[in-house]
Scaffold this active site. Structure first.
Site, PDB file in Angstrom:
ATOM      1  N   ASP A 473      28.635  41.208  42.436  1.00  0.00           N
ATOM      2  CA  ASP A 473      29.252  40.699  41.216  1.00  0.00           C
ATOM      3  C   ASP A 473      30.376  41.626  40.739  1.00  0.00           C
ATOM      4  O   ASP A 473      30.429  42.798  41.108  1.00  0.00           O
ATOM      5  CB  ASP A 473      28.189  40.558  40.125  1.00  0.00           C
ATOM      6  CG  ASP A 473      28.529  39.479  39.106  1.00  0.00           C
ATOM      7  OD1 ASP A 473      29.611  38.870  39.205  1.00  0.00           O
ATOM      8  OD2 ASP A 473      27.698  39.226  38.206  1.00  0.00           O
ATOM      9  N   GLU A 476      36.599  42.919  39.725  1.00  0.00           N
ATOM     10  CA  GLU A 476      37.972  42.513  39.404  1.00  0.00           C
ATOM     11  C   GLU A 476      38.697  43.506  38.495  1.00  0.00           C
ATOM     12  O   GLU A 476      39.883  43.327  38.204  1.00  0.00           O
ATOM     13  CB  GLU A 476      37.966  41.139  38.694  1.00  0.00           C
ATOM     14  CG  GLU A 476      37.257  40.042  39.451  1.00  0.00           C
ATOM     15  CD  GLU A 476      35.807  39.875  39.036  1.00  0.00           C
ATOM     16  OE1 GLU A 476      35.188  38.883  39.459  1.00  0.00           O
ATOM     17  OE2 GLU A 476      35.301  40.745  38.284  1.00  0.00           O
ATOM     18  N   ASP A 537      32.046  31.654  36.608  1.00  0.00           N
ATOM     19  CA  ASP A 537      31.209  31.243  35.489  1.00  0.00           C
ATOM     20  C   ASP A 537      31.780  30.019  34.778  1.00  0.00           C
ATOM     21  O   ASP A 537      32.446  30.136  33.741  1.00  0.00           O
ATOM     22  CB  ASP A 537      31.080  32.386  34.482  1.00  0.00           C
ATOM     23  CG  ASP A 537      30.495  33.645  35.107  1.00  0.00           C
ATOM     24  OD1 ASP A 537      29.819  33.523  36.143  1.00  0.00           O
ATOM     25  OD2 ASP A 537      30.715  34.746  34.561  1.00  0.00           O
TER      26      ASP A 537
END
Length: 791
Positions: A473, A476, A537
């Protein structure tokens, strides 16, 4: 159990009951995507426009570009002011030490009969032969140049699939296909003399602020030309008329212009593709400012472009030959993944697995998100001992039931994480200018081999315990102003961070388990070598569902064969109607996961929904031979499993206009339902198409089609064989020795398809016959597989 659920609910509220906002542009805040386009329209900067070619050697296809020096100046006309380029003298002292119009290296490299590399420099470069993580082999060896000729000071290289022409004055590169059709050309100052609109031609900028340099690779666009790709983009599918910023960002949703997964590659409907080989920020203006020019504003001080010629399949094959193809993930990964935010205990995990089996919902993976370690968000790579009595036995028991386990983690460490001090003491973090932390968190520095070893050792402990896959996860937000162990700043490392992160987890997983599998959110060019990735998401809306499909189509056009999304959305409890329609869309994607705000478990929505969910899941599991065979075909050819219609039908003009349907593999066309209605308009390319659920046949063109019992429109093109397998509750329990063939013959009674069995090679099969009387021409598996035909 009730106490555990109450505990989980309280933790969830504490952790997630906050307002979440997307990263907006123009606020000048941390990790805001860097748009370098302003640097190419700044009156303080100097612009060097490619004006001529000199010292060209045809044998090596190398020479020098002559750049003339310009600045912007103003022009006032009838109360309207314009900014225009004006040629200027040099401003350096001593003048004899610096060129007013520098001549700098330029080269063409011919990689294959469809791929040409264009390289240009803006000044001194000590890293000329540096290996690149974006390239599958670190470097690309050129082949022999195409056949050379010269005419009227135009250097011509002709190959079997196209032609490159280099004009000396003014400098211009023209690209033709094998039919002598001009595909594109670099934009010149002379071409722009016929317009009042100032367009910056092929050039580079030197910034007044720090003398750094960046290229503007300006190419001409044709009327009606369309642009696709550039990573997992949630906005309009065709990028013509758009400005796209390529900078990895936590998009906080799936309807924003920012991207978790930008990729510096695009393809054109004219029959060419471009890979911008760099990790710097990039801003692409595809005719937004000036409709006839595509401006590729690349942060790098060296220009390195790969140009590909052909239809979409040719372009993707060539691009992935250079950056790498996606290996096929393990069979179990194609099963259903059950998840939520989040399961907090062994007891809760065991209950969910038990209910999956009790309710006969086929499934292969259970995912623990942020709740499996001691303190939420403080991942320490250790199961919480007060909530997991025997994690190793739990993992083993799950596997006996056909369930693999996935665990969440991230590469950022908050100050209260017990591993924080260890990371600081061992110097494993990204630094600021002084050597301190750029942020409050310690961000692992994956350019430091010691940091990679430390991190992989933590992951190894989980894999040794029996965990099958790691959720990779975030990634970025590598500090853009950070200093990295390899000596570079975030200007070159920010976008590359996801690729290094993907690689670190994928490599240790492959080493320990023998399988190439992760579940990742962020990417850059080359990340497709480390499958697989999911779409972030999304909100729990039809609009977000539609944007999610556009994103899947776009990332599929940048070399990613495998991709998934959170069915039903992530942010809040999914409305039942949306979850019901999103589910079959997920089931007809390469990988499928339910994840997000609880509840996500289908039995929590009542018996009617559970039955509908089960039916969609059963459909996927019975289709597993088709899915698995298509996965192998995509891996070999660099194709996406979820693909735009024009990939299969490039000669069909209508296929280039569709962004709410897709091909699932080569033979199934899927049209999800993006409203509560149970029918929709569907565009079919030419030929005959048969409804997978009802058997109704349609000809090419527009049709209004009712969905089947599973709420989705899915059709099979005539001439296809779709292999099926007997339903099992896990891929681990499937009997691959017996395959059922569903034949959708063409008008001549012929059909073909692809079949592969676990551990075997991909084979093509052919069937002849009609009206249910079919014959398999040859069984490539001999006695290993027994085929029968669906009645």
């Amino acid at each position: 159990m009730k106490k555990l659920r109450l505990f989980a609910a309280l933790i969830f509220v504490a952790a997630f009951n906050v307002t979440v906002n997307a990263q907006l542009q123009g606020f000048n805040i941390v990790n805001e995507p860097v748009d370098i386009s302003k640097d190419f329209a700044d009156f303080q900067n100097t612009y060097y426009v490619a004006s001529g070619l000199t010292d060209f050697d045809p044998a090596s296809a190398t020479g020098k570009i002559v750049y003339r020096r310009y600045e912007y100046s103003t022009r006032m006309a009838f109360n309207n002011m314009l900014g225009a380029l004006r040629e200027v003298e040099q401003n350096e002292f001593p003048a004899n030490e610096y060129e007013a119009s520098p001549t700098l290296p330029f080269a063409l490299e011919f990689i294959s009969d469809r791929t040409v590399r264009i390289k240009a420099k803006s000044g001194f470069d000590r890293y000329d032969d540096e290996r690149s993580l974006m390239l599958v082999d670190g470097t690309v060896e050129p082949a022999d140049p195409w056949q050379y000729s010269i005419k009227d000071n135009v250097h011509i290289y002709s190959g079997s699939e196209g032609r490159i022409e280099i004009q000396e004055a003014p400098f211009q590169i023209c690209v033709y296909d094998g039919n002598n059709r001009l595909l594109t050309s670099t934009n010149t100052m002379q071409e722009n003399s016929g317009t009042y609109t100032p367009v910056l031609p092929f050039s580079f900028v030197r910034r007044a602020s720090d003398y750094s340099r960046s290229f503007n690779a300006a190419f001409n666009l044709s009327p009606g030309e369309k642009i696709f790709g550039l990573g997992e983009s949630f906005t309009q599918f065709n990028k013509r008329g758009s400005k796209v910023v390529l900078f990895t960002d936590d998009a906080n949703g799936t309807q924003n212009e920012t991207m978790y997964k930008p990729v510096p590659f695009f393809m054109s409907s004219r029959g060419y593709g471009v890979f911008m080989h760099t990790s710097t920020p990039i801003t692409c203006d595809f005719g937004k400012y000036y409709s006839g020019v595509s401006s590729l504003m690349i942060g790098d001080e060296e220009l390195d472009l790969f140009l590909f010629l052909g239809d979409p399949k040719d372009i993707l094959d060539e691009y992935t030959n250079i950056t790498g193809k996606s290996p096929v993930p393990p069979l179990w990964s194609f099963g259903f993944w059950m998840s939520r935010i989040t399961y907090f205990s062994e007891a809760e995990g065991r209950e969910v697995v038990s209910l999956l089996r009790k309710h006969k919902v086929p499934s292969d993976v259970l995912h623990f998100d942020t709740g499996w370690f001691g303190v939420d968000w403080q991942c320490d790579y250790t199961f919480a001992p007060d909530r997991f009595d025997d994690p190793e036995k739990m993992l083993s028991d799950f596997r006996d039931q056909g369930i693999r386990t996935c665990l969440w983690q991230l590469p950022y460490f908050v100050p209260n994480n017990k591993l924080f001090d260890e990371i600081i003491e061992q110097d494993l973090y990204v630094k600021n200018d002084k050597g301190n932390l750029p942020r409050e968190d310690a961000v692992l520095d994956f350019t430091n081999p010691l940091a990679v070893d430390w991190y992989q050792n933590k992951i190894k402990g989980l894999l040794d315990l029996g965990v099958s896959v790691i959720k990779v996860d975030f990634g970025e937000a590598a500090p853009f102003n950070g200093l990295y162990s390899n000596g570079r700043t975030g200007f070159y490392e920010h976008n590359l961070y996801p690729l290094r992160y993907n690689k670190a987890v994928s490599d240790i997983t492959k080493e320990i388990t023998g399988e190439r599998i992760i579940w990742a959110r962020s990417t850059w060019a080359g990340s497709q070598r480390y499958p697989m990735h999911w779409g972030g998401d999304p909100a729990n809306t039809y609009s977000a569902m539609s944007a999610t499909l556009r994103a899947g189509l776009s990332i599929g056009l940048t070399g990613f064969s495998f991709w998934s999304h959170d069915i039903g959305g992530f942010v809040s409890r999914t409305p039942e109607n949306i979850y019901r329609h999103w589910t079959p869309f997920g089931m007809l994607t390469s990988h499928v996961r339910s994840h997000g705000h609880p509840p996500t478990e289908p039995w929590e929505y009542g018996e009617d929904f559970l039955n509908a969910f089960r039916e969609a899941t059963n459909m996927r599991y019975e289709l597993m031979p088709y899915i698995y065979a298509q996965a192998h075909d995509c891996s070999e050819k660099g194709l996406p499993m979820l693909r735009a219609l024009f990939v299969e039908f490039p000669g069909d003009p209508g296929s280039w206009l569709i962004d709410n349907q897709y091909m699932f593999g080569s033979d199934m066309l899927v049209a999800p339902l993006f409203s509560d209605e149970l029918s929709r308009d569907v565009y079919l390319p030419s030929g005959t198409w048969i409804d997978y659920q009802t058997g109704t046949a349609y000809n090419g063109g527009w049709h209004h089609i009712e969905s089947g019992e599973v709420p989705i429109v899915a059709l099979v093109r005539a001439g296809s064989v779709i292999p099926h397998i007997k339903l099992a509750q896990s891929t681990a329990f499937m009997d691959w020795s017996r395959i059922t063939l569903d034949v959708f013959e063409d008008e001549n009674g012929n059909a073909d398809g692809l079949v592969v069995i676990p551990g075997g090679e991909l084979h093509s099969i052919e069937v002849t016959g009609t009206e249910g009387k079919y014959e398999l021409k040859e069984n490539p598996f001999g006695k290993t597989v027994k085929f029968k035909f669906k009645k």
